[in-house]
Write a protein that holds these residues in place. Sequence first.
Motif, mmCIF file in Angstrom:
data_model
loop_
_atom_site.group_PDB
_atom_site.id
_atom_site.type_symbol
_atom_site.label_atom_id
_atom_site.label_comp_id
_atom_site.label_asym_id
_atom_site.label_seq_id
_atom_site.Cartn_x
_atom_site.Cartn_y
_atom_site.Cartn_z
ATOM 1 N N PRO A 82 0.803 -1.234 0.000
ATOM 2 C CA PRO A 82 0.000 0.000 0.000
ATOM 3 C C PRO A 82 0.830 1.275 0.000
ATOM 4 O O PRO A 82 0.544 2.220 -0.761
ATOM 5 N N LYS A 83 1.872 1.335 0.831
ATOM 6 C CA LYS A 83 2.738 2.519 0.842
ATOM 7 C C LYS A 83 3.509 2.635 -0.466
ATOM 8 O O LYS A 83 3.700 3.739 -1.000
ATOM 9 N N MET A 84 3.933 1.498 -1.007
ATOM 10 C CA MET A 84 4.651 1.513 -2.280
ATOM 11 C C MET A 84 3.769 2.086 -3.387
ATOM 12 O O MET A 84 4.219 2.917 -4.183
ATOM 13 N N LEU A 85 2.516 1.661 -3.443
ATOM 14 C CA LEU A 85 1.605 2.177 -4.464
ATOM 15 C C LEU A 85 1.306 3.655 -4.246
ATOM 16 O O LEU A 85 1.106 4.404 -5.221
ATOM 17 N N ALA A 86 1.262 4.090 -2.977
ATOM 18 C CA ALA A 86 1.063 5.515 -2.704
ATOM 19 C C ALA A 86 2.220 6.347 -3.246
ATOM 20 O O ALA A 86 2.019 7.466 -3.746
ATOM 21 N N ILE A 87 3.423 5.795 -3.183
ATOM 22 C CA ILE A 87 4.589 6.484 -3.755
ATOM 23 C C ILE A 87 4.479 6.525 -5.274
ATOM 24 O O ILE A 87 4.678 7.568 -5.910
ATOM 25 N N PHE A 88 4.151 5.391 -5.878
ATOM 26 C CA PHE A 88 4.095 5.298 -7.334
ATOM 27 C C PHE A 88 2.963 6.143 -7.930
ATOM 28 O O PHE A 88 3.122 6.752 -8.982
ATOM 29 N N TRP A 89 1.810 6.170 -7.261
ATOM 30 C CA TRP A 89 0.628 6.822 -7.830
ATOM 31 C C TRP A 89 0.457 8.281 -7.391
ATOM 32 O O TRP A 89 0.034 9.114 -8.182
ATOM 33 N N PHE A 90 0.761 8.554 -6.127
ATOM 34 C CA PHE A 90 0.457 9.880 -5.570
ATOM 35 C C PHE A 90 1.694 10.644 -5.117
ATOM 36 O O PHE A 90 1.559 11.728 -4.527
ATOM 37 N N ASN A 91 2.881 10.065 -5.358
ATOM 38 C CA ASN A 91 4.138 10.701 -4.959
ATOM 39 C C ASN A 91 4.176 10.972 -3.451
ATOM 40 O O ASN A 91 4.768 11.944 -2.994
ATOM 41 N N SER A 92 3.526 10.110 -2.676
ATOM 42 C CA SER A 92 3.476 10.254 -1.218
ATOM 43 C C SER A 92 4.705 9.577 -0.625
ATOM 44 O O SER A 92 4.666 8.412 -0.211
ATOM 45 N N ARG A 93 5.796 10.314 -0.570
ATOM 46 C CA ARG A 93 7.091 9.732 -0.224
ATOM 47 C C ARG A 93 7.428 9.804 1.258
ATOM 48 O O ARG A 93 8.276 9.045 1.735
ATOM 49 N N GLU A 94 6.816 10.695 1.992
ATOM 50 C CA GLU A 94 7.171 10.859 3.399
ATOM 51 C C GLU A 94 6.620 9.715 4.242
ATOM 52 O O GLU A 94 5.522 9.229 4.009
ATOM 53 N N ILE A 95 7.410 9.303 5.213
ATOM 54 C CA ILE A 95 6.966 8.311 6.186
ATOM 55 C C ILE A 95 7.522 8.713 7.545
ATOM 56 O O ILE A 95 8.706 9.065 7.675
ATOM 57 N N ASP A 96 6.671 8.725 8.532
ATOM 58 C CA ASP A 96 7.081 9.081 9.888
ATOM 59 C C ASP A 96 8.163 8.123 10.388
ATOM 60 O O ASP A 96 8.179 6.944 10.026
ATOM 61 N N PHE A 97 9.062 8.660 11.213
ATOM 62 C CA PHE A 97 10.174 7.854 11.720
ATOM 63 C C PHE A 97 9.672 6.608 12.445
ATOM 64 O O PHE A 97 10.148 5.491 12.193
ATOM 65 N N SER A 98 8.676 6.769 13.318
ATOM 66 C CA SER A 98 8.133 5.614 14.043
ATOM 67 C C SER A 98 7.426 4.659 13.090
ATOM 68 O O SER A 98 7.512 3.434 13.245
ATOM 69 N N ALA A 99 6.714 5.202 12.098
ATOM 70 C CA ALA A 99 6.041 4.349 11.109
ATOM 71 C C ALA A 99 7.057 3.564 10.290
ATOM 72 O O ALA A 99 6.823 2.399 9.940
ATOM 73 N N CYS A 100 8.188 4.187 10.000
ATOM 74 C CA CYS A 100 9.253 3.510 9.261
ATOM 75 C C CYS A 100 9.799 2.332 10.071
ATOM 76 O O CYS A 100 9.984 1.229 9.537
ATOM 77 N N LEU A 101 10.025 2.563 11.363
ATOM 78 C CA LEU A 101 10.528 1.479 12.208
ATOM 79 C C LEU A 101 9.483 0.372 12.361
ATOM 80 O O LEU A 101 9.828 -0.814 12.403
ATOM 81 N N THR A 102 8.216 0.755 12.411
ATOM 82 C CA THR A 102 7.150 -0.249 12.511
ATOM 83 C C THR A 102 7.095 -1.095 11.239
ATOM 84 O O THR A 102 6.975 -2.326 11.297
ATOM 85 N N GLN A 103 7.167 -0.422 10.089
ATOM 86 C CA GLN A 103 7.169 -1.160 8.832
ATOM 87 C C GLN A 103 8.379 -2.089 8.762
ATOM 88 O O GLN A 103 8.256 -3.259 8.355
ATOM 89 N N MET A 104 9.539 -1.600 9.151
ATOM 90 C CA MET A 104 10.747 -2.412 9.168
ATOM 91 C C MET A 104 10.560 -3.651 10.038
ATOM 92 O O MET A 104 10.913 -4.774 9.638
ATOM 93 N N TYR A 105 9.970 -3.458 11.215
ATOM 94 C CA TYR A 105 9.764 -4.580 12.132
ATOM 95 C C TYR A 105 8.842 -5.628 11.514
ATOM 96 O O TYR A 105 9.143 -6.824 11.540
ATOM 97 N N PHE A 106 7.735 -5.189 10.928
ATOM 98 C CA PHE A 106 6.783 -6.137 10.354
ATOM 99 C C PHE A 106 7.395 -6.871 9.166
ATOM 100 O O PHE A 106 7.180 -8.082 9.009
ATOM 101 N N VAL A 107 8.145 -6.168 8.329
ATOM 102 C CA VAL A 107 8.754 -6.811 7.159
ATOM 103 C C VAL A 107 9.706 -7.921 7.592
ATOM 104 O O VAL A 107 9.628 -9.065 7.117
ATOM 105 N N HIS A 108 10.595 -7.612 8.516
ATOM 106 C CA HIS A 108 11.589 -8.604 8.929
ATOM 107 C C HIS A 108 10.974 -9.675 9.822
ATOM 108 O O HIS A 108 11.336 -10.860 9.725
ATOM 109 N N CYS A 109 10.053 -9.284 10.702
ATOM 110 C CA CYS A 109 9.426 -10.251 11.606
ATOM 111 C C CYS A 109 8.661 -11.307 10.824
ATOM 112 O O CYS A 109 8.816 -12.516 11.070
ATOM 113 N N PHE A 110 7.856 -10.886 9.861
ATOM 114 C CA PHE A 110 7.037 -11.861 9.153
ATOM 115 C C PHE A 110 7.842 -12.614 8.095
ATOM 116 O O PHE A 110 7.437 -13.708 7.687
#
Length: 314
Positions: A82-110
Amino acid sequence: MSNSNTTDFTNPSTFILQGISGLEASHVWISIPFCAMFILAILGNFAILLIVKMEPSLHGPMYYFLCMLAIADLVLSTAIIPKMLAIFWFNSREIDFSACLTQMYFVHCFSVMESGIIVAMGFDRYVAICHPLRHSTILTIPVVAKMGLAVVLRSAMVILPIPILVRQWPYCRTNIIPEPFCTHISVVKLACGDTQVSSYYGLFVLLCVMGLDGIFITVSYIQILRDIFSLPTKDTRLKTFGTCVSHLCVILTFYIPGLFSSLIYRFVQNVPLHFHALIGNMNLLMPPMLHPIIYGVRTKEIRDRLLRFITHKE
Protein backbone atom coordinates in the motif's frame (compact mmCIF):
# COMPACT_ATOMS: atom_id res chain seq x y z
CA MET A 1 30.41 21.18 9.38
CA SER A 2 27.65 20.45 6.93
CA ASN A 3 27.05 20.57 3.21
CA SER A 4 24.09 20.22 0.88
CA ASN A 5 23.96 16.46 1.41
CA THR A 6 24.26 16.56 5.19
CA THR A 7 21.56 17.48 7.61
CA ASP A 8 21.92 17.75 11.37
CA PHE A 9 18.89 15.83 12.61
CA THR A 10 19.80 13.57 15.50
CA ASN A 11 16.23 12.28 15.76
CA PRO A 12 14.52 12.70 12.35
CA SER A 13 10.76 13.12 12.31
CA THR A 14 10.34 11.69 8.82
CA PHE A 15 12.14 9.74 6.13
CA ILE A 16 11.68 10.19 2.39
CA LEU A 17 11.12 6.96 0.45
CA GLN A 18 12.51 7.43 -3.04
CA GLY A 19 10.75 4.45 -4.64
CA ILE A 20 12.73 2.68 -7.34
CA SER A 21 15.73 4.98 -7.52
CA GLY A 22 16.61 5.88 -11.10
CA LEU A 23 13.24 4.81 -12.49
CA GLU A 24 11.05 7.54 -11.00
CA ALA A 25 9.67 8.44 -14.44
CA SER A 26 8.40 4.87 -14.86
CA HIS A 27 6.77 4.52 -11.45
CA VAL A 28 3.24 4.38 -12.85
CA TRP A 29 4.16 1.52 -15.19
CA ILE A 30 6.12 -0.29 -12.49
CA SER A 31 3.11 -0.07 -10.20
CA ILE A 32 0.97 -2.23 -12.52
CA PRO A 33 2.70 -5.59 -11.85
CA PHE A 34 3.08 -4.80 -8.15
CA CYS A 35 -0.62 -3.94 -7.88
CA ALA A 36 -1.52 -7.15 -9.71
CA MET A 37 0.73 -9.16 -7.36
CA PHE A 38 -0.93 -7.55 -4.35
CA ILE A 39 -4.44 -8.34 -5.59
CA LEU A 40 -3.49 -11.96 -6.37
CA ALA A 41 -1.81 -12.35 -2.97
CA ILE A 42 -4.85 -10.99 -1.11
CA LEU A 43 -7.39 -13.05 -3.07
CA GLY A 44 -5.30 -16.23 -3.08
CA ASN A 45 -4.43 -16.24 0.62
CA PHE A 46 -7.96 -15.32 1.72
CA ALA A 47 -9.22 -18.15 -0.50
CA ILE A 48 -6.88 -20.59 1.26
CA LEU A 49 -8.12 -19.46 4.68
CA LEU A 50 -11.76 -19.67 3.61
CA ILE A 51 -11.45 -23.11 2.02
CA VAL A 52 -9.64 -24.62 5.03
CA LYS A 53 -12.23 -23.11 7.39
CA MET A 54 -15.20 -24.39 5.39
CA GLU A 55 -13.90 -27.91 4.64
CA PRO A 56 -13.71 -30.18 7.75
CA SER A 57 -11.54 -32.72 5.90
CA LEU A 58 -8.80 -30.07 5.69
CA HIS A 59 -8.63 -29.58 9.45
CA GLY A 60 -5.21 -31.19 9.83
CA PRO A 61 -1.62 -30.16 10.67
CA MET A 62 -0.47 -29.43 7.11
CA TYR A 63 -3.44 -27.17 6.43
CA TYR A 64 -3.13 -25.38 9.77
CA PHE A 65 0.47 -24.57 8.91
CA LEU A 66 -0.70 -23.49 5.46
CA CYS A 67 -3.18 -21.09 7.09
CA MET A 68 -0.37 -19.65 9.20
CA LEU A 69 1.67 -19.16 6.04
CA ALA A 70 -1.29 -17.44 4.35
CA ILE A 71 -1.72 -15.04 7.30
CA ALA A 72 2.00 -14.22 7.29
CA ASP A 73 1.82 -13.59 3.53
CA LEU A 74 -1.16 -11.27 3.97
CA VAL A 75 0.55 -9.23 6.68
CA LEU A 76 3.84 -9.04 4.76
CA SER A 77 2.12 -7.86 1.56
CA THR A 78 -0.04 -5.32 3.42
CA ALA A 79 2.98 -3.93 5.26
CA ILE A 80 4.78 -3.14 2.00
CA ILE A 81 2.58 -2.64 -1.06
CA PRO A 82 0.00 0.00 0.00
CA LYS A 83 2.74 2.52 0.84
CA MET A 84 4.65 1.51 -2.28
CA LEU A 85 1.60 2.18 -4.46
CA ALA A 86 1.06 5.52 -2.70
CA ILE A 87 4.59 6.48 -3.76
CA PHE A 88 4.10 5.30 -7.33
CA TRP A 89 0.63 6.82 -7.83
CA PHE A 90 0.46 9.88 -5.57
CA ASN A 91 4.14 10.70 -4.96
CA SER A 92 3.48 10.25 -1.22
CA ARG A 93 7.09 9.73 -0.22
CA GLU A 94 7.17 10.86 3.40
CA ILE A 95 6.97 8.31 6.19
CA ASP A 96 7.08 9.08 9.89
CA PHE A 97 10.17 7.85 11.72
CA SER A 98 8.13 5.61 14.04
CA ALA A 99 6.04 4.35 11.11
CA CYS A 100 9.25 3.51 9.26
CA LEU A 101 10.53 1.48 12.21
CA THR A 102 7.15 -0.25 12.51
CA GLN A 103 7.17 -1.16 8.83
CA MET A 104 10.75 -2.41 9.17
CA TYR A 105 9.76 -4.58 12.13
CA PHE A 106 6.78 -6.14 10.35
CA VAL A 107 8.75 -6.81 7.16
CA HIS A 108 11.59 -8.60 8.93
CA CYS A 109 9.43 -10.25 11.61
CA PHE A 110 7.04 -11.86 9.15
CA SER A 111 9.87 -12.85 6.81
CA VAL A 112 11.46 -14.77 9.69
CA MET A 113 8.02 -16.10 10.63
CA GLU A 114 7.51 -17.48 7.12
CA SER A 115 10.85 -19.24 7.36
CA GLY A 116 9.80 -20.83 10.66
CA ILE A 117 6.45 -21.93 9.23
CA ILE A 118 8.20 -23.54 6.27
CA VAL A 119 10.38 -25.48 8.75
CA ALA A 120 7.24 -26.61 10.61
CA MET A 121 5.68 -27.73 7.33
CA GLY A 122 8.87 -29.65 6.57
CA PHE A 123 8.59 -31.42 9.94
CA ASP A 124 5.00 -32.34 9.08
CA ARG A 125 6.17 -33.88 5.79
CA TYR A 126 8.96 -35.74 7.62
CA VAL A 127 6.56 -37.29 10.13
CA ALA A 128 3.96 -38.09 7.45
CA ILE A 129 6.49 -39.98 5.30
CA CYS A 130 9.00 -41.39 7.79
CA HIS A 131 6.54 -42.19 10.62
CA PRO A 132 3.14 -42.39 8.90
CA LEU A 133 1.50 -44.59 11.55
CA ARG A 134 2.42 -42.12 14.29
CA HIS A 135 1.56 -38.93 12.39
CA SER A 136 -1.78 -38.36 14.16
CA THR A 137 -0.29 -39.06 17.59
CA ILE A 138 2.84 -36.93 17.11
CA LEU A 139 1.24 -33.91 15.42
CA THR A 140 -1.83 -33.47 17.58
CA ILE A 141 -3.75 -30.19 17.63
CA PRO A 142 -2.06 -29.03 20.90
CA VAL A 143 1.38 -29.83 19.43
CA VAL A 144 0.59 -27.91 16.23
CA ALA A 145 -0.63 -24.95 18.32
CA LYS A 146 2.58 -24.99 20.40
CA MET A 147 4.72 -25.14 17.26
CA GLY A 148 2.81 -22.21 15.78
CA LEU A 149 3.18 -20.21 19.00
CA ALA A 150 6.90 -20.98 19.10
CA VAL A 151 7.32 -19.75 15.52
CA VAL A 152 5.45 -16.50 16.29
CA LEU A 153 7.33 -15.82 19.55
CA ARG A 154 10.71 -16.59 18.00
CA SER A 155 10.08 -14.15 15.15
CA ALA A 156 8.75 -11.42 17.43
CA MET A 157 11.61 -11.66 19.92
CA VAL A 158 14.46 -12.13 17.44
CA ILE A 159 13.49 -9.07 15.37
CA LEU A 160 12.57 -6.81 18.31
CA PRO A 161 16.17 -5.60 18.95
CA ILE A 162 16.47 -4.36 15.34
CA PRO A 163 14.13 -1.32 15.60
CA ILE A 164 15.31 -0.70 19.17
CA LEU A 165 18.93 -0.43 18.00
CA VAL A 166 17.99 1.64 14.95
CA ARG A 167 16.05 4.12 17.11
CA GLN A 168 19.06 4.93 19.27
CA TRP A 169 21.45 5.91 16.44
CA PRO A 170 21.94 9.60 15.54
CA TYR A 171 21.11 10.52 11.93
CA CYS A 172 23.16 13.27 10.35
CA ARG A 173 23.58 12.34 6.68
CA THR A 174 20.28 12.42 4.87
CA ASN A 175 16.73 11.22 5.45
CA ILE A 176 16.28 9.88 1.90
CA ILE A 177 15.86 6.10 1.60
CA PRO A 178 16.48 4.94 -2.01
CA GLU A 179 13.80 2.24 -1.77
CA PRO A 180 9.98 2.11 -1.63
CA PHE A 181 9.85 0.78 1.95
CA CYS A 182 11.95 0.74 5.11
CA THR A 183 14.41 -2.08 5.67
CA HIS A 184 17.06 -2.55 8.31
CA ILE A 185 20.03 -2.08 5.98
CA SER A 186 18.60 0.97 4.21
CA VAL A 187 17.94 2.82 7.48
CA VAL A 188 21.20 1.87 9.21
CA LYS A 189 23.13 3.23 6.21
CA LEU A 190 21.75 6.69 7.04
CA ALA A 191 22.92 6.61 10.66
CA CYS A 192 26.08 8.23 11.98
CA GLY A 193 28.56 6.84 14.43
CA ASP A 194 29.48 3.22 14.98
CA THR A 195 26.54 1.08 13.83
CA GLN A 196 28.43 -2.21 13.86
CA VAL A 197 26.14 -3.61 16.58
CA SER A 198 23.15 -3.28 14.23
CA SER A 199 25.10 -4.73 11.31
CA TYR A 200 26.35 -7.69 13.33
CA TYR A 201 22.92 -8.38 14.75
CA GLY A 202 21.39 -8.33 11.28
CA LEU A 203 24.05 -10.82 10.17
CA PHE A 204 23.26 -12.96 13.22
CA VAL A 205 19.59 -13.09 12.27
CA LEU A 206 20.47 -14.03 8.70
CA LEU A 207 22.97 -16.77 9.57
CA CYS A 208 21.77 -18.15 12.91
CA VAL A 209 18.02 -17.96 12.31
CA MET A 210 17.39 -18.22 8.56
CA GLY A 211 20.54 -20.32 8.11
CA LEU A 212 19.52 -22.79 10.82
CA ASP A 213 16.07 -23.04 9.28
CA GLY A 214 17.68 -23.98 6.00
CA ILE A 215 19.77 -26.65 7.74
CA PHE A 216 16.71 -28.12 9.48
CA ILE A 217 14.83 -28.29 6.19
CA THR A 218 17.80 -29.92 4.45
CA VAL A 219 18.19 -32.56 7.19
CA SER A 220 14.47 -33.37 7.15
CA TYR A 221 14.49 -33.85 3.37
CA ILE A 222 17.57 -36.05 3.52
CA GLN A 223 15.60 -38.34 5.83
CA ILE A 224 12.50 -38.07 3.63
CA LEU A 225 14.40 -38.94 0.44
CA ARG A 226 16.13 -41.84 2.16
CA ASP A 227 12.76 -43.31 3.15
CA ILE A 228 11.26 -42.64 -0.29
CA PHE A 229 14.10 -44.46 -2.09
CA SER A 230 13.63 -47.44 0.23
CA LEU A 231 10.03 -47.94 -0.96
CA PRO A 232 9.53 -51.07 -3.10
CA THR A 233 8.01 -49.73 -6.33
CA LYS A 234 8.55 -46.74 -8.58
CA ASP A 235 4.87 -45.76 -8.49
CA THR A 236 4.87 -45.74 -4.69
CA ARG A 237 8.02 -43.63 -4.63
CA LEU A 238 6.58 -41.11 -7.09
CA LYS A 239 3.27 -40.92 -5.24
CA THR A 240 4.99 -40.37 -1.90
CA PHE A 241 7.36 -37.78 -3.33
CA GLY A 242 4.35 -36.02 -4.88
CA THR A 243 3.10 -35.15 -1.40
CA CYS A 244 6.25 -33.03 -0.92
CA VAL A 245 6.22 -31.16 -4.23
CA SER A 246 4.08 -28.24 -3.00
CA HIS A 247 6.30 -27.73 0.03
CA LEU A 248 9.46 -27.96 -2.09
CA CYS A 249 8.07 -25.30 -4.46
CA VAL A 250 7.37 -23.03 -1.48
CA ILE A 251 10.94 -23.55 -0.26
CA LEU A 252 12.33 -22.61 -3.68
CA THR A 253 10.16 -19.49 -4.03
CA PHE A 254 11.12 -18.31 -0.54
CA TYR A 255 14.86 -19.04 -0.34
CA ILE A 256 16.22 -19.05 -3.91
CA PRO A 257 15.34 -15.40 -4.84
CA GLY A 258 16.98 -14.16 -1.64
CA LEU A 259 20.11 -16.20 -2.32
CA PHE A 260 20.19 -14.97 -5.93
CA SER A 261 19.87 -11.34 -4.81
CA SER A 262 22.57 -11.76 -2.16
CA LEU A 263 25.02 -13.29 -4.64
CA ILE A 264 24.45 -10.49 -7.15
CA TYR A 265 24.83 -7.84 -4.46
CA ARG A 266 28.13 -9.29 -3.20
CA PHE A 267 29.86 -10.62 -6.32
CA VAL A 268 28.53 -8.79 -9.39
CA GLN A 269 30.00 -5.36 -9.96
CA ASN A 270 28.44 -2.27 -11.55
CA VAL A 271 24.85 -3.44 -11.13
CA PRO A 272 22.44 -0.44 -11.31
CA LEU A 273 20.83 0.58 -8.02
CA HIS A 274 17.33 0.24 -9.46
CA PHE A 275 18.06 -3.41 -10.38
CA HIS A 276 18.91 -4.19 -6.74
CA ALA A 277 15.73 -2.41 -5.62
CA LEU A 278 13.55 -4.34 -8.06
CA ILE A 279 15.10 -7.69 -7.13
CA GLY A 280 14.75 -6.91 -3.41
CA ASN A 281 11.08 -6.06 -3.86
CA MET A 282 10.41 -9.19 -5.87
CA ASN A 283 12.07 -11.32 -3.17
CA LEU A 284 9.49 -10.15 -0.64
CA LEU A 285 6.42 -9.82 -2.83
CA MET A 286 6.56 -12.85 -5.14
CA PRO A 287 6.19 -15.57 -2.45
CA PRO A 288 2.87 -14.23 -1.01
CA MET A 289 1.43 -14.34 -4.53
CA LEU A 290 2.88 -17.74 -5.48
CA HIS A 291 2.20 -19.71 -2.28
CA PRO A 292 -1.60 -19.95 -2.68
CA ILE A 293 -1.20 -20.66 -6.40
CA ILE A 294 1.22 -23.52 -5.65
CA TYR A 295 -1.04 -25.13 -3.07
CA GLY A 296 -4.18 -24.41 -5.10
CA VAL A 297 -2.76 -26.18 -8.14
CA ARG A 298 -0.85 -28.98 -6.43
CA THR A 299 -3.20 -29.90 -3.56
CA LYS A 300 -6.16 -31.92 -4.80
CA GLU A 301 -8.33 -31.28 -1.73
CA ILE A 302 -7.99 -27.51 -2.01
CA ARG A 303 -8.44 -27.55 -5.77
CA ASP A 304 -11.58 -29.71 -5.58
CA ARG A 305 -13.10 -27.59 -2.80
CA LEU A 306 -12.44 -24.41 -4.78
CA LEU A 307 -14.01 -25.88 -7.92
CA ARG A 308 -17.08 -26.98 -5.95
CA PHE A 309 -17.38 -23.50 -4.46
CA ILE A 310 -17.17 -21.83 -7.90
CA THR A 311 -19.61 -24.32 -9.45
CA HIS A 312 -22.08 -23.79 -6.61
CA LYS A 313 -21.91 -20.01 -7.08
CA GLU A 314 -22.55 -20.37 -10.79
